[in-house]
Enzyme design. Structure first.
Site, PDB file in Angstrom:
ATOM      1  CG  ASN A 270      -1.742   1.252   1.344  1.00 31.69           C
ATOM      2  OD1 ASN A 270      -1.786   2.045   0.406  1.00 31.69           O
ATOM      3  ND2 ASN A 270      -2.407   1.433   2.479  1.00 31.69           N
TER       4      ASN A 270
ATOM      5  CE  LYS B  89      -0.186   3.389   4.750  1.00 32.12           C
ATOM      6  NZ  LYS B  89      -0.039   3.547   6.188  1.00 32.12           N
TER       7      LYS B  89
ATOM      8  CG  HIS C 161      -5.790   2.080   5.169  1.00 35.34           C
ATOM      9  ND1 HIS C 161      -5.339   3.070   6.013  1.00 35.34           N
ATOM     10  CD2 HIS C 161      -4.775   1.192   5.034  1.00 35.34           C
ATOM     11  CE1 HIS C 161      -4.088   2.779   6.363  1.00 35.34           C
ATOM     12  NE2 HIS C 161      -3.730   1.648   5.792  1.00 35.34           N
TER      13      HIS C 161
ATOM     14  CD  GLU D 151      -2.968   5.714   6.507  1.00 40.42           C
ATOM     15  OE1 GLU D 151      -2.940   5.751   5.264  1.00 40.42           O
ATOM     16  OE2 GLU D 151      -2.071   5.176   7.200  1.00 40.42           O
TER      17      GLU D 151
ATOM     18  CD  GLU E 101      -3.302  -2.031   7.450  1.00 43.74           C
ATOM     19  OE1 GLU E 101      -2.227  -2.323   6.935  1.00 43.74           O
ATOM     20  OE2 GLU E 101      -3.891  -0.968   7.229  1.00 43.74           O
TER      21      GLU E 101
ATOM     22  N   GLY F 293       2.806   2.767  10.714  1.00 45.59           N
ATOM     23  CA  GLY F 293       3.764   3.859  10.511  1.00 45.59           C
ATOM     24  C   GLY F 293       4.499   4.270  11.773  1.00 45.59           C
TER      25      GLY F 293
ATOM     26  CB  SER G  19       5.578  -1.292  11.909  1.00 46.84           C
ATOM     27  OG  SER G  19       5.183   0.055  12.141  1.00 46.84           O
TER      28      SER G  19
HETATM   29  P1  13P Z   1       3.228   0.768   7.581  1.00 42.20           P
HETATM   30  O1  13P Z   1       3.729  -0.535   7.028  1.00 42.20           O
HETATM   31  O2  13P Z   1       3.959   1.962   7.011  1.00 42.20           O
HETATM   32  O3  13P Z   1       3.148   0.758   9.071  1.00 42.20           O
HETATM   33  O4  13P Z   1       1.714   0.947   7.049  1.00 42.20           O
HETATM   34  C1  13P Z   1       0.825  -0.091   7.252  1.00 42.20           C
HETATM   35  C2  13P Z   1      -0.415   0.197   6.484  1.00 42.20           C
HETATM   36  O5  13P Z   1      -1.195   1.035   6.857  1.00 42.20           O
HETATM   37  C3  13P Z   1      -0.643  -0.584   5.262  1.00 42.20           C
HETATM   38  O6  13P Z   1      -1.941  -0.395   4.784  1.00 42.20           O
END
Ligand code: 13P
Length: 254
Positions: free
Chosen positions: A9, A11, A95, A97, A167, A173, A212
């Protein structure tokens, strides 16, 4: 037998040129990889070029979001049929976010997931608790309610096409990966809930972990019985580290 699914992903990262350059570097690296599903989810403006770059490879294309309607006055949105037209095999919905920054709720996520299936696109449905919810011992309650709400419109018989991504928001992150034990505990719970809704089909549904994930922790996570894949943010942005993640079965030694 569930085929592991490792998805990148990206983003809001990478221009079209950067996305194509990634593919040119990445595809030869992973051309020999078998037995896993590999998925790239770039920002929407790169879908077309990346679709052409991935043609003929085993790497599949995904969008990061979709609108549930077929067409209409929805400025800024993209319809499921448009994603199918671009060759998307998967699309991420719900997601954290999208849920927390853009206010999307379970009912909206449920409509998106059903709309994708209607276009033969497999939804990757994300769930996960926030730090305060974990600290208040509400993880199972939150995940159960997100699953029930977000999968409410999956037609009977299509469950096996749905991927669930667990997640935990506190792990995204932050560099704080869930331990393999924590991941397994929640993944096992998720499979139980899927069993209540979808019966035997639950044993064939894939559950990804996200938060992560890195080359040095993916092996231990994937070794858990109910962890069937990873949804990777930061560590998917470089071809080398995402390649290492896809080759998780080589273990930590390499
Ligand atoms: P990270 O791997 O950067 O923590 O992000 C995870 C994520 O949100 C994947 O959709």
């Amino acid at each position: 037998m569930r085929t592991p699914i490792l998805a990148a992903n990206w983003k809001m990262h990478k221009t079209v040129g950067e996305a194509v350059a990634f593919a040119e570097d990445f595809l030869p690296r992973v051309a020999d990889v078998e037995g896993v599903d590999v998925v790239l989810a770039p920002p929407a403006q790169s879908l077309d070029r990346l679709s052409r770059a991935l043609a003929g490879s085993q790497v599949k294309l995904a969008a990061q979001n979709v609108h549930p309607e077929e067409k209409g006055a929805f400025t800024g949105e993209i319809a499921p049929g448009m994603l199918a037209d671009l060759g998307c095999a998967y699309t991420i919905v719900g997601h954290s976010e999208r849920r927390h920054i853009f206010g999307e709720d379970d009912a909206f996520v449920a409509r998106k997931a059903a709309a994708l299936l209607a276009h033969e696109i497999r939804p990757i449905v994300c769930v996960g608790e926030q730090l305060e919810e974990r600290e208040a011992d509400r993880t199972f309650e939150v995940v159960e309610s997100q699953l029930r709400g977000s999968l409410a419109e999956i037609p009977a018989g299509r469950a096996a096409e749905v991927v669930v991504a667990y997640e935990p928001v506190w792990a995204i992150g932050t560099g704080k990966t869930a331990t393999p034990e924590i991941a397994q505990e929640v993944h096992g719970f998720i499979r139980e809930q899927l069993g209540k809704q979808f019966g035997d089909a639950a044993s064939g549904m894939r559950i990804q972990y996200g938060g992560s994930v890195k080359p040095d922790n993916v092996y231990d996570l994937m070794a858990q019985p109910d962890v069937d894949g990873a949804l990777v943010g930061g560590a998917s942005l470089e071809p080398e580290s995402f390649e290492q993640i896809i080759r998780f079965d080589r273990g930590n030694a390499e």
